[in-house]
Scaffold this motif. Structure first.
Motif, PDB file in Angstrom:
ATOM      1  N   HIS A 195       0.847  -1.203   0.000  1.00  0.00           N
ATOM      2  CA  HIS A 195       0.000   0.000   0.000  1.00  0.00           C
ATOM      3  C   HIS A 195       0.876   1.244   0.000  1.00  0.00           C
ATOM      4  O   HIS A 195       0.908   2.015   0.962  1.00  0.00           O
ATOM      5  CB  HIS A 195      -0.925  -0.019   1.222  1.00  0.00           C
ATOM      6  N   PRO A 196       1.595   1.472  -1.084  1.00  0.00           N
ATOM      7  CA  PRO A 196       2.565   2.572  -1.114  1.00  0.00           C
ATOM      8  C   PRO A 196       1.930   3.957  -1.045  1.00  0.00           C
ATOM      9  O   PRO A 196       2.633   4.934  -0.781  1.00  0.00           O
ATOM     10  CB  PRO A 196       3.298   2.367  -2.446  1.00  0.00           C
ATOM     11  N   GLU A 197       0.626   4.057  -1.279  1.00  0.00           N
ATOM     12  CA  GLU A 197      -0.024   5.366  -1.266  1.00  0.00           C
ATOM     13  C   GLU A 197      -0.524   5.771   0.119  1.00  0.00           C
ATOM     14  O   GLU A 197      -1.135   6.839   0.261  1.00  0.00           O
ATOM     15  CB  GLU A 197      -1.212   5.367  -2.241  1.00  0.00           C
ATOM     16  N   LEU A 198      -0.288   4.955   1.133  1.00  0.00           N
ATOM     17  CA  LEU A 198      -0.740   5.306   2.478  1.00  0.00           C
ATOM     18  C   LEU A 198      -0.157   6.643   2.913  1.00  0.00           C
ATOM     19  O   LEU A 198       1.031   6.920   2.706  1.00  0.00           O
ATOM     20  CB  LEU A 198      -0.324   4.235   3.484  1.00  0.00           C
ATOM     21  N   LYS A 199      -1.005   7.457   3.546  1.00  0.00           N
ATOM     22  CA  LYS A 199      -0.576   8.743   4.098  1.00  0.00           C
ATOM     23  C   LYS A 199      -0.598   8.616   5.623  1.00  0.00           C
ATOM     24  O   LYS A 199      -1.634   8.823   6.247  1.00  0.00           O
ATOM     25  CB  LYS A 199      -1.511   9.860   3.630  1.00  0.00           C
ATOM     26  N   LEU A 200       0.526   8.232   6.170  1.00  0.00           N
ATOM     27  CA  LEU A 200       0.599   7.933   7.599  1.00  0.00           C
ATOM     28  C   LEU A 200       1.565   8.884   8.285  1.00  0.00           C
ATOM     29  O   LEU A 200       2.720   9.010   7.866  1.00  0.00           O
ATOM     30  CB  LEU A 200       1.026   6.481   7.816  1.00  0.00           C
ATOM     31  N   ILE A 201       1.072   9.556   9.333  1.00  0.00           N
ATOM     32  CA  ILE A 201       1.885  10.445  10.162  1.00  0.00           C
ATOM     33  C   ILE A 201       2.181   9.723  11.472  1.00  0.00           C
ATOM     34  O   ILE A 201       1.261   9.273  12.152  1.00  0.00           O
ATOM     35  CB  ILE A 201       1.147  11.760  10.473  1.00  0.00           C
ATOM     36  N   ALA A 202       3.441   9.622  11.835  1.00  0.00           N
ATOM     37  CA  ALA A 202       3.833   9.015  13.106  1.00  0.00           C
ATOM     38  C   ALA A 202       4.084  10.117  14.121  1.00  0.00           C
ATOM     39  O   ALA A 202       4.879  11.031  13.888  1.00  0.00           O
ATOM     40  CB  ALA A 202       5.081   8.166  12.932  1.00  0.00           C
ATOM     41  N   ALA A 203       3.391  10.035  15.267  1.00  0.00           N
ATOM     42  CA  ALA A 203       3.588  11.002  16.345  1.00  0.00           C
ATOM     43  C   ALA A 203       4.965  10.829  16.973  1.00  0.00           C
ATOM     44  O   ALA A 203       5.647   9.815  16.773  1.00  0.00           O
ATOM     45  CB  ALA A 203       2.502  10.827  17.406  1.00  0.00           C
ATOM     46  N   HIS A 204       5.378  11.855  17.721  1.00  0.00           N
ATOM     47  CA  HIS A 204       6.621  11.813  18.505  1.00  0.00           C
ATOM     48  C   HIS A 204       7.830  11.507  17.631  1.00  0.00           C
ATOM     49  O   HIS A 204       8.759  10.817  18.053  1.00  0.00           O
ATOM     50  CB  HIS A 204       6.520  10.787  19.639  1.00  0.00           C
ATOM     51  N   GLY A 205       7.803  12.041  16.411  1.00  0.00           N
ATOM     52  CA  GLY A 205       8.932  11.850  15.511  1.00  0.00           C
ATOM     53  C   GLY A 205       9.201  10.412  15.133  1.00  0.00           C
ATOM     54  O   GLY A 205      10.297  10.072  14.682  1.00  0.00           O
ATOM     55  N   GLY A 206       8.194   9.547  15.294  1.00  0.00           N
ATOM     56  CA  GLY A 206       8.391   8.134  14.981  1.00  0.00           C
ATOM     57  C   GLY A 206       9.135   7.374  16.056  1.00  0.00           C
ATOM     58  O   GLY A 206       9.532   6.224  15.853  1.00  0.00           O
ATOM     59  N   GLY A 207       9.310   8.001  17.219  1.00  0.00           N
ATOM     60  CA  GLY A 207       9.987   7.318  18.314  1.00  0.00           C
ATOM     61  C   GLY A 207      11.449   7.052  17.998  1.00  0.00           C
ATOM     62  O   GLY A 207      12.132   7.839  17.340  1.00  0.00           O
ATOM     63  N   TYR A 208      11.926   5.910  18.454  1.00  0.00           N
ATOM     64  CA  TYR A 208      13.344   5.594  18.325  1.00  0.00           C
ATOM     65  C   TYR A 208      13.745   5.153  16.919  1.00  0.00           C
ATOM     66  O   TYR A 208      14.937   5.136  16.594  1.00  0.00           O
ATOM     67  CB  TYR A 208      13.725   4.477  19.306  1.00  0.00           C
ATOM     68  N   LEU A 209      12.783   4.800  16.074  1.00  0.00           N
ATOM     69  CA  LEU A 209      13.145   4.141  14.821  1.00  0.00           C
ATOM     70  C   LEU A 209      13.964   5.019  13.870  1.00  0.00           C
ATOM     71  O   LEU A 209      15.007   4.577  13.381  1.00  0.00           O
ATOM     72  CB  LEU A 209      11.893   3.613  14.120  1.00  0.00           C
ATOM     73  N   PRO A 210      13.529   6.257  13.546  1.00  0.00           N
ATOM     74  CA  PRO A 210      14.281   7.012  12.529  1.00  0.00           C
ATOM     75  C   PRO A 210      15.741   7.240  12.879  1.00  0.00           C
ATOM     76  O   PRO A 210      16.604   7.191  11.988  1.00  0.00           O
ATOM     77  CB  PRO A 210      13.513   8.332  12.440  1.00  0.00           C
ATOM     78  N   THR A 211      16.049   7.468  14.152  1.00  0.00           N
ATOM     79  CA  THR A 211      17.433   7.749  14.521  1.00  0.00           C
ATOM     80  C   THR A 211      18.245   6.482  14.783  1.00  0.00           C
ATOM     81  O   THR A 211      19.454   6.563  15.008  1.00  0.00           O
ATOM     82  CB  THR A 211      17.479   8.649  15.765  1.00  0.00           C
TER      83      THR A 211
END
Length: 358
Positions: free
Chosen positions: A244-260
């Motif tokens: 589902h590549p068209e999903l528009k999903l916003i992750a709160a709290h900067g996505g937590g620990y995952l992005p960094t």
């Protein structure tokens, strides 16, 4: 609506009424806060005294601990007027320099313990109440509803009901009891959200690490970033974002620990057949398909988030009006000392495009 155009980060001050742009005469984009909440007494009235409510409250009490509950109760009573009264909300937005809020129900209204009939009522009332709240200031407020993740078969209908109310999408938690977001039962929901262009706001509530976090408010400070990281990892590694590549999903709290800490996920994907079995690309590549709010409480972490996801994938967030948010979201963004273009993109340009604001 008059757009606020606060100063950028490190690259100097724009002329009044202008922003850094390829078109110097373009009006500034509105300042948009995508992480703001409403409290809905009607929802709590529906669940009051029902079987399961006491057990859910006891679980929450164990997970948070008595010291945290002693602080949270008075805090909620203090912020209640600003979370329910549109006039007070707008006054606070004006003081913050925020033009538009994306308003979602407090995650305390999820009630994922509820039976099917009660869950339908909760989601319907949440959508109606949020839509009515936003309708009092339609040029300043946009809204989200809820879906009952504990009853996947109801999720599509709840999403449709929210959209029918004029809301832009729905808010979801990081999991439901016994179900992760990678559960195949959610496939119709993801498909419908992608097809309709609905906004999905991923905002955890509670943490399954339970009593290990029952002191010093670790249930929130450690628990919420953990839940974000786990939920996003399920969406990435299970292939939901591939399907589902068209999903528009916003992750709160900067996505937590995952992005960094995404490098560890990338390494596992490359080094282990089990990690990469259902995920078509490097996990870090999916960060550029998601959106993240800016609420990380640290300018260094915010810059790292933007570096990982891209400046076009981060949106201003405050967690209004709760104490784990910020009273000055634009100031927190300014502290990151971003280039002009990135500052204005996060301040509102990205959200204005995502939410279809004019």
């Amino acid at each position: 609506m008059t757009a606020h155009a606060p100063e950028p980060g490190a690259a100097g001050r724009p002329q009044p009424g202008r922003r850094s742009s390829s078109n110097a005469d373009a009006p500034p984009s509105p300042t948009v806060d995508v992480h703001a909440h409403i409290l809905i007494p009607e929802v709590e009235a529906v669940v009051a005294g029902l079987p399961g409510q006491a057990e859910a409250r006891d679980l929450e009490a164990r997970r948070n601990g008595p010291a945290s509950l002693a602080v949270s109760g008075p805090m909620v009573r203090t912020v209640f007027p600003r979370a329910t009264d549109v006039r007070l909300r707008l006054a606070a937005m004006d003081a913050q320099g925020v033009d538009v809020q994306l308003v979602s129900p407090s995650p305390s209204h999820y009630h994922y313990w509820a039976d099917e009939e009660t869950a339908e009522k909760v989601c319907r009332l949440a959508a109606e109440a949020t839509a009515a709240h936003c309708a009092e200031a339609p040029d300043r407020l946009r809204g989200l509803g809820l879906v009952p993740l504990q009853h996947p078969q109801q999720a599509v209908r709840a999403l449709d009901q929210a959209l029918e109310q004029g809301l832009l999408g729905v808010e979801i938690s990081s999991h439901a009891p016994g179900r992760e977001l990678s559960d195949p039962a959610y496939e119709p929901f993801w498909a419908r959200a992608a097809a309709t262009g609905a906004i999905l706001f991923l905002h955890p509530f509670g943490c399954t690490l339970d009593e290990r976090l029952d002191q010093w408010y670790l249930s929130n400070t450690v628990g919420q970033p953990t839940e974000n990281a786990v939920a996003l990892s399920h969406l990435i590694f299970s292939g939901v974002l591939d399907r589902h590549p068209e999903l528009k999903l916003i992750a709160a709290h900067g996505g937590g620990y995952l992005p960094t800490h995404i490098g560890r996920s990338d390494h596992a994907w490359s080094a282990r057949s089990d990690a990469g079995a259902n995920c078509a690309q490097l996990p870090s590549s999916y960060l550029k398909r998601l959106y993240f709010d800016s609420l990380v409480h640290d300018p260094h972490v915010l810059r790292a988030l933007i570096g990982a996801a891209g400046p076009d994938r981060v949106l201003l967030g405050s967690d209004f009006p709760f104490d784990m948010g910020t009273e000055d979201p634009v100031g927190a963004l300014r502290a990151a000392r971003l280039p002009d273009a990135d500052f204005h993109a996060v301040r509102g340009g990205n959200a204005a495009a995502l939410l279809g604001l004019t």
